[in-house]
Write an enzyme that holds these catalytic residues in place. Structure first.
Site, PDB file in Angstrom:
ATOM      1  N   GLY A 117      18.413  12.904 -25.063  1.00 33.79           N
ATOM      2  CA  GLY A 117      18.372  14.324 -24.761  1.00 33.79           C
ATOM      3  C   GLY A 117      19.262  14.629 -23.573  1.00 33.79           C
ATOM      4  O   GLY A 117      19.623  13.738 -22.797  1.00 33.79           O
ATOM      5  N   CYS A 118      19.613  15.900 -23.407  1.00 34.35           N
ATOM      6  CA  CYS A 118      20.517  16.269 -22.322  1.00 34.35           C
ATOM      7  C   CYS A 118      19.875  16.031 -20.951  1.00 34.35           C
ATOM      8  O   CYS A 118      20.404  15.282 -20.130  1.00 34.35           O
ATOM      9  CB  CYS A 118      20.985  17.706 -22.480  1.00 34.35           C
ATOM     10  SG  CYS A 118      19.678  18.934 -22.649  1.00 34.35           S
ATOM     11  N   TYR A 119      18.727  16.647 -20.703  1.00 38.00           N
ATOM     12  CA  TYR A 119      18.066  16.446 -19.409  1.00 38.00           C
ATOM     13  C   TYR A 119      17.710  14.971 -19.160  1.00 38.00           C
ATOM     14  O   TYR A 119      17.931  14.457 -18.056  1.00 38.00           O
ATOM     15  CB  TYR A 119      16.797  17.293 -19.312  1.00 38.00           C
ATOM     16  CG  TYR A 119      17.007  18.784 -19.315  1.00 38.00           C
ATOM     17  CD1 TYR A 119      17.774  19.421 -18.335  1.00 38.00           C
ATOM     18  CD2 TYR A 119      16.407  19.586 -20.281  1.00 38.00           C
ATOM     19  CE1 TYR A 119      17.947  20.802 -18.329  1.00 38.00           C
ATOM     20  CE2 TYR A 119      16.567  20.966 -20.285  1.00 38.00           C
ATOM     21  CZ  TYR A 119      17.338  21.574 -19.313  1.00 38.00           C
ATOM     22  OH  TYR A 119      17.495  22.934 -19.309  1.00 38.00           O
ATOM     23  N   PHE A 288      26.539  17.125 -15.233  1.00 39.40           N
ATOM     24  CA  PHE A 288      27.246  16.749 -16.456  1.00 39.40           C
ATOM     25  C   PHE A 288      27.220  17.927 -17.422  1.00 39.40           C
ATOM     26  O   PHE A 288      26.516  18.914 -17.202  1.00 39.40           O
ATOM     27  CB  PHE A 288      26.630  15.504 -17.102  1.00 39.40           C
ATOM     28  CG  PHE A 288      25.149  15.593 -17.376  1.00 39.40           C
ATOM     29  CD1 PHE A 288      24.669  15.758 -18.675  1.00 39.40           C
ATOM     30  CD2 PHE A 288      24.220  15.484 -16.343  1.00 39.40           C
ATOM     31  CE1 PHE A 288      23.305  15.829 -18.929  1.00 39.40           C
ATOM     32  CE2 PHE A 288      22.857  15.553 -16.591  1.00 39.40           C
ATOM     33  CZ  PHE A 288      22.397  15.729 -17.885  1.00 39.40           C
TER      34      PHE A 288
END
Length: 313
Positions: A117-119, A288
């Site tokens: 996942g991104c986080y 990011f």
């Protein structure tokens, strides 16, 4: 695998799928397979496509991603799942190459890879080396705060900010107030924590990019632990990582702000350790692109590892 492997993107009209397609469309070392619009909801056609390809990239909601994976009958098909459906499943390899020295090899050889996942990408890269080095206890009461560009909310949120009602979109919005965000178990497991971390996400009125922070109190860490030791641990762990950079300690100390958009359009992840020795406090930071290293860039990075392994067999 054929000389030019066939890569099927299932769900190429979503935010992540579109970005992956864009990143791969100009490459001559592979062939891309996508379904025409009238076949995208045809279960039989999708099953045929996924069983015909060499590597499938699933850019789907969780339930359809599980269904797509279950429809595979061809044992040669390899899968990268960009949803959160399999991120804590022990039968799937977690697709964060930088998390350990052996992880790139595991991804390269895997039949099933779950894209992070991104986080969690930011939280895990900050926490896992420190927990493994016993500089941060596994039971430390971790609190994670993050702000993402609105593209992290998918097509509906993009439409809310870029469509005809864009003027009504909030400039900033904190969400997940029930503290049940689906990324939390993923962070707990892969960061090596023994207790569920506190995680509070938010969206800003910018399209993409993430700034994630984790505060630490030195008095709650093992005796004599310093901010410099935390920085040295991260710098050593990522010394050879092409896509992760650790800000020099002196530079981190003079930074006045974090720009969540500074790495947009790249697959890079920038980590920082910001220290206030007088107060005994440290702030860990990660910046990011939520659509880059946080999604499509990471998927392509994992795809390349898998393709390289197949080419050298």
């Amino acid at each position: 695998m054929s000389a030019k492997p066939l890569v099927f993107i299932d769900g190429d009209q979503g935010t992540t799928g579109l970005q992956i397609h864009e990143r791969l469309s100009g490459r001559g070392d592979l062939r891309l397979l996508t379904l025409p619009e009238h076949d995208r909801k045809n279960a039989a056609r999708r099953a045929e496509a996924i069983n015909h390809c060499d590597i499938a990239i699933l850019c789907l909601p969780d339930a359809p991603a599980r269904e797509a994976a279950a429809s595979i009958t061809n044992p040669a098909v390899r899968v990268i799942d960009a949803s959160s459906a399999h991120r804590t499943d022990p039968l799937w390899v977690y697709g964060l190459p930088e998390m350990s020295a052996a992880q790139s090899t595991r991804i390269a050889q895997a039949q099933r890879v779950s894209n992070p996942g991104c986080y969690p990408t930011g939280a895990i890269t900050l926490l896992r080396p420190l927990v493994q080095a016993a500089l941060v206890p596994a039971d430390y009461p971790i609190a994670i705060h993050a702000v993402s560009g609105y593209s992290g909310g998918g097509r509906a949120r993009v439409e809310a900010h870029e469509g005809p009602c864009a003027l009504d979109a909030p400039a900033f919005q904190i969400y997940g107030l029930q503290l049940e965000h689906k990324h939390t178990p993923e962070i707990e497991q892969h960061a090596g924590l023994s207790h569920r971390p506190f995680f509070l996400p938010s969206y800003g009125s910018f399209r993409q990019g993430i700034a994630l922070t984790i505060p630490l109190q030195l008095r709650h860490l093992p005796p004599h632990t310093t901010g410099a030791q935390l920085h040295a641990c991260l710098a050593q762990h990522y010394a050879d990582a092409a896509h992760v950079e650790v800000i020099e300690l002196a530079d981190a100390q003079t930074m006045a702000q974090l720009d969540p958009q500074v790495l947009n359009g790249t697959n890079q992840l920038r980590l920082g350790v910001h220290i206030n020795e007088r107060r005994g406090q440290v702030l860990l930071s990660a910046v990011f692109d939520n659509l880059g290293k946080g999604a499509s860039g990471a998927a392509v990075q994992n795809l390349d590892l898998m393709l390289h392994h197949a080419a050298t067999k």
